[in-house]
Every structure is written in structure tokens, then in C-alpha cells.
Design an enzyme around this catalytic site. Sequence first.
Site: not given
Ligand code: KIV
Length: 272
Positions: A53, A91, A190
Site C-alpha cells: 500500500s 509484502d 481482507e
Molecule cells: O499493503 C497493505 O497495506 C496490506 C494491508 C491492507 C493488509 O496488505
Amino acid sequence: MSIHNPDIKRVTTHTIQELKSRGEKISALTAYDYSMAGVVDAAGVELILVGDSASNVMAGHQTTLPITLDQMIYHASSVVRAVKRALVVVDLPFGSYQGNSEEALRSAIRIMKESGAHAVKMEGGEEIRESIVRILSAGVPVMGHLGLTPQSIYKFGTYAVRAKEEAEAQKLIDDAVMLQEVGCFGMVLEKIPSTLTKQVSEKLTIPTIGIGAGPYADGQILVLHDLLGITKEFKPRFLRRYADLHTIMTEAIAHYVDDVKTAEFPNEKEAY
Ligand code: KIV
């Protein structure tokens, strides 16, 4: 990496598991930079996600797709330098693991080696099983992510609630069980119905961390800038804003501009 301090007990994947076992909810938040990560860590959050994100929040893209592995490593290493206690999960960005399991492992190893983070998160179920297994077998902890998976936004076509229909709900349950069986230490759920979150969380021994997934997840995560009210336009029903920093920051900066224009700043005490 942060310097070892024996007075601070680090949160590990085992701690996260223990929290679920004793019925204590897990708090998680995103962070993307050194300054904010230090605040989030000091406030007691157990799991900090360097989320892709960052693509939206830090870089202003419409989706999470453009962010690169190098950019994720830059954000993650900044966060790791600030964090003394929380578990730092990063991520794997879009395009860094979907090709094949060898590429996935290479990407995960780069994140672990170059940022000093503690685990990676990957979106998807059965379709990425082989990559998850390969990364896990290299000793890298993996967190799953099911339900609304923003890296697949162009396949879904919308950010609406997922798994409302029986078939998609059943696939999500099967994927969640698979993620546990192969050895993931937890998973994000989610934007799915609360009842499905309850069913999955009760079925699994590993923790679920919800976002827009209702109160039955074993923990909750939000995007830091949404919680603080720095972002203004994003107003989903699941989001609770705990501050209006956009207003506070704008007023503070406008005050500064005013002081500069009127020569109120700096004053004599602020000069050498
Ligand atoms: O990238 C992110 O912030 C996420 C969260 C919304 C879980 O994957």
C-alpha cells in the site's frame, strides 16, 4: 537492523501464535518509513507490515501494482532501522513472485537479506502454493493474504467485499487451511463477511489478521495513514479514524507560512 537490546522482548512469529492461543487480540499496522515506524513500534503494535500500500500512500499510485521490489526493500530497511520490538513483515510486490517459485524465492531472499525484515507476506492461495512452500523451506516465515487481494484488482474489477457467494467462500476456506498446512504463521483476511472470518478463525490454529473482515479475526490491521486521518479521500465503512492529522498538519503548516510572511519566525531566541 536494529541493535539488540536485552530489555526489549522482540515479538516473533511464535509470539503472534501464542497471542492467538491465549485469546489475546493481535494489533497490526502498516509503516513505510523510519520516523513513523518508530512511533508505531513505541505505541505497542505487535506486527508492522511494510505493505505494498506504500504504492498508494507514499507514491500516490492508484493501485499497488507499480511498486517494485527495490522500492519495497528501501521502505522495509527504513522501517527495520526504527523498530525495536514489533515483528516486521514485508509484502512481496506484484510481479516479484507470480512467475515461478524460483523467482519468488529470489525475491523473498532479497527482502530478508537487504532489509533485515522478519517475514514476507504474499497474496493468494492454491495458485501460489509452490512458491510459498519453496520460500518456507528456505527458512523464511510467510504470512498469507486472502479475500480482497489488491494485486489482483484488475481481475476482480472492484474493491467490493469478496467471498459473499458460497463457491468463493469455500475456496477461501480451502486456501486458508492449505496456508496453515504448508506452514504459514498467519494470514491477512481482507474485506470478507464477518461470518466467514469467524468460521476461518475458529477452524485455524494460526492467527488471522482482519481488515474490513469484522470483529472475529484474531487481530486487526489498518493502513497507518488512514487510521491517523492523513489520507482524506479513502472512506470505506470498515475504517475508523483515530485522529484528523490532515487538519492538524495543514493548520500547523499554514501557521508557519503565516509566521514567515509576517516575519514572526524566526524570533531573536531562535537566531544565533
Ligand atoms: O499493503 C497493505 O497495506 C496490506 C494491508 C491492507 C493488509 O496488505
